[in-house]
Design a protein around this motif. Structure first.
Motif, PDB file in Angstrom:
ATOM      1  N   VAL A 229       1.029   0.917   0.440  1.00 11.51           N
ATOM      2  CA  VAL A 229      -0.395   0.582   0.591  1.00 11.51           C
ATOM      3  C   VAL A 229      -1.231   1.622  -0.134  1.00 11.51           C
ATOM      4  N   TYR A 369       0.193  -3.557  -1.276  1.00  6.30           N
ATOM      5  CA  TYR A 369      -1.158  -3.864  -0.761  1.00  6.30           C
ATOM      6  C   TYR A 369      -2.143  -2.851  -1.319  1.00  6.30           C
ATOM      7  N   ASN A 370      -3.238  -3.351  -1.861  1.00  2.00           N
ATOM      8  CA  ASN A 370      -4.282  -2.506  -2.422  1.00  2.00           C
ATOM      9  C   ASN A 370      -5.577  -2.777  -1.665  1.00  2.00           C
ATOM     10  N   ILE A 428      -1.841  -7.096   6.441  1.00  2.00           N
ATOM     11  CA  ILE A 428      -0.502  -6.627   6.080  1.00  2.00           C
ATOM     12  C   ILE A 428       0.558  -7.302   6.941  1.00  2.00           C
TER      13      ILE A 428
END
Length: 441
Positions: A229, A369-370, A428
Motif C-alpha cells: 500500500v 493499492y495506491n 483493501i
C-alpha cells in the motif's frame, strides 16, 4: 467498545469444524473459541478434510461479513488471514493456519494421523494429547537447529519423559531422550529424519520433497499473497496519522509482518549525496525539514533524476517489496512513485503529469493499492502551512487526474483519521477478498 466480532466468528468456526471434520488445535487452545490468546490458530487437519471444509468455510466467512485478506498455500500448511471491518471504525483480524503434517523441506517428522491420534475434547474444541503437543513443536524446532521455546517449558516438563515422546525421538532421530537430542545440530537431525523416511516410506518422502519444491518455487516466483500500500497526498492531508492508524488497526497479525518505507525502496543513496561522492557536486543540502526547498530544475536534470529514481524503484521492488508480499506480509510506503507525479517540487522532477503517468505504466512496478489522501485547501491550510493554496490546488488537480485510474483510491480526510482508515481498509479488504476467492478455486 468491544464488539466481539472475533469471538462470534470463532464460535461459528468451531461449530463448523466440530460438525464436519477431524481436527486438533495444536497450541493455545485453552480460551477457544470465545478467546484467542495468540495471533493465530494452528489447526491440524488432513488434506482431504481441508478440501471438504474449504467451500463451507468461505460461505461462513461471507455470511458473517468477514473477508479473506491473505491466503498462502505451501507444502505443509495453508494460511488464511480473515478480517472484519464495520462502519463504526472497528476492525479485527484472525490468522488461521491449517497444518497437514509436521515436516521440514517436505521431510515428514509427524504425520497427520499422529497429530490426530489420542485427541481430546474439552466441550468446545479438540486438542492433542500433551505428548503430541510437545512433539509437534519440538521436532520441527530441533530439525531447523532452533531451541524449544522457553514459553512452552511447562509442556516440555510434563511430556518429555512420556513413552510416546521417547519412542518418536528414538525412531525419527535415533536418540534416547530430549537431552541427547538437544546436543545435536539441526542438520544432523534432519539427515536422520531423511534416513528414517527412506526406510519407512520412500515414495512418501519423494512426494513430500516434490510438493515442497513445487510450492516453494511457485510462491517465490509467482505468489503475491501479501499486499503493498502506498500513501500520497499534500502536506497537511493527515497522511502520517492515517498510515500509523492503518498499521495499528491491522493488529497483531501484521505487527511483526510488515515493512515501512519512505518515498522509495532506497537501495541507492540520496541523489545529492551520490553526486557529491562522485565529485559532481560540492555541497549537499540536508535541510530535510523543508521538502520543497529546492529550485526548479530543467528538463535534462529532471530526466536524470527520473532515471536514477526509476532504477531504484525497479530493483528495490524485487529486493524489498516482492520478497515480502510473496508471502503473507504487508509493505507500506509513505509516498511512492505517485508522489513524483503529484508533487513535482518535492522530487524536483518537473515533467508533464501525463508523461510521468505513461512512464509509470511502462517501467515502474505497481503497488497493490495506491491511496490518494487529500482534503480541501482550507482544511489543509488549517493543519499545516508548508504549501500555499496554489501549491495545494496543483497537487489536488494531479490527484484528481490519477484517481479514476486502476489501482488508485482517492480518500478525502475531512473528518477523523479513523474515518479515512475505515474507508481505506474496507476497500483493501474487499479487493483482497475477490483476489483470494480466485486463488482458492
Amino acid at each position: 467498545m468491544s464488539h466481539n466480532y472475533t469471538s462470534s466468528f470463532q464460535s461459528e468456526l468451531f461449530r463448523l469444524l466440530n460438525e464436519t471434520v477431524d481436527y486438533v488445535v495444536l497450541r493455545n487452545f485453552e480460551g477457544l473459541p470465545e478467546r484467542n490468546d495468540s495471533r493465530d490458530i494452528d489447526i491440524a487437519i488432513s488434506r482431504k478434510d481441508y478440501n471438504q471444509l474449504k467451500l463451507r468455510l468461505i460461505q461462513l466467512i461471507e455470511q458473517l461479513g468477514w473477508r479473506i485478506i491473505t491466503y498462502l498455500n505451501s507444502d505443509r500448511l495453508v494460511t488464511w488471514v480473515v478480517g472484519y471491518a464495520d462502519d463504526a471504525n472497528n476492525n479485527e483480524l484472525i490468522q488461521l493456519d491449517f497444518f497437514f503434517n509436521t515436516s521440514l523441506f517436505g521431510v515428514e517428522l509427524l504425520s497427520i494421523r499422529e497429530l490426530l491420534n489420542n485427541r481430546q475434547f474439552n466441550g468446545r474444541v479438540y486438542y492433542p494429547a500433551i505428548g503430541i503437543q510437545f512433539l509437534d513443536k519440538y521436532l520441527y524446532d530441533r530439525a531447523v537447529g532452533a531451541p524449544y521455546p522457553k514459553k512452552y517449558e511447562a509442556t516440555r516438563k510434563v511430556a518429555q519423559d512420556s513413552p510416546v515422546v521417547k519412542d518418536k525421538l528414538k525412531a525419527i532421530f535415533g536418540v534416547k531422550d530430549t537431552k541427547e537430542c538437544d546436543g545435536l545440530s539441526g542438520s544432523k537431525l534432519l539427515l536422520r529424519a531423511i534416513g528414517w523416511n527412506l526406510r519407512k516410506q520412500p515414495f512418501g518422502l519423494m512426494a513430500g520433497i516434490g510438493r515442497f519444491l513445487y510450492t516453494f518455487t511457485g510462491n517465490y516466483i509467482m505468489s503475491r499473497t501479501g499486499f503493498s500500500v502506498g500513501f500520497t497526498g499534500p502536506d497537511g492531508s493527515g497522511k502520517t496519522t492515517v498510515i500509523d492508524r492503518t498499521i495499528d488497526r491491522l493488529g497483531d497479525v501484521f505487527a511483526t509482518a510488515h515493512a515501512y518505507y519512505h518515498f522509495r525502496p532506497a537501495l541507492f543513496g540520496n541523489l545529492g549525496d551520490v553526486a557529491h561522492s562522485a565529485g559532481l557536486k560540492k555541497d549537499v543540502d540536508r535541510n530535510y525539514s523543508d521538502p520543497h526547498r529546492g529550485g526548479k530544475t530543467g528538463k535534462l536534470s529532471s530526466l536524470a533524476r527520473l532515471g536514477y529514481y526509476s532504477v531504484d524503484y525497479i530493483l528495490g521492488y524485487f529486493a524489498k517489496v516482492k520478497s515480502k508480499t510473496r508471502i503473507t506480509r504487508l509493505v507500506v510506503f509513505d509516498r511512492y512513485f505517485t508522489d513524483i507525479i503529484c508533487d513535482s517540487r518535492r522530487s524536483r522532477i518537473y515533467l508533464p503529469a501525463r508523461f510521468l503517468n505513461v512512464w509509470r505504466k511502462l517501467f515502474i512496478p505497481s503497488l497493490d493499492y495506491n491511496i490518494l489522501l487529500t482534503a480541501s485547501s482550507d482544511t489543509i491550510l488549517s493543519r499545516k502551512r508548508e504549501l500555499d493554496e496554489a501549491g495545494i490546488r496543483a497537487i489536488n488537480d494531479r490527484i484528481d487526474y490519477l484517481a479514476p485510474q486502476k489501482g488508485y483510491l482517492k480518500v478525502l480526510n475531512e473528518g477523523t483519521p479513523d474515518e479515512a482508515v475505515t474507508a481505506i481498509l474496507n476497500h483493501i479488504f474487499d479487493q483482497q477478498h475477490r483476489k483470494n476467492l480466485k486463488r482458492l478455486k
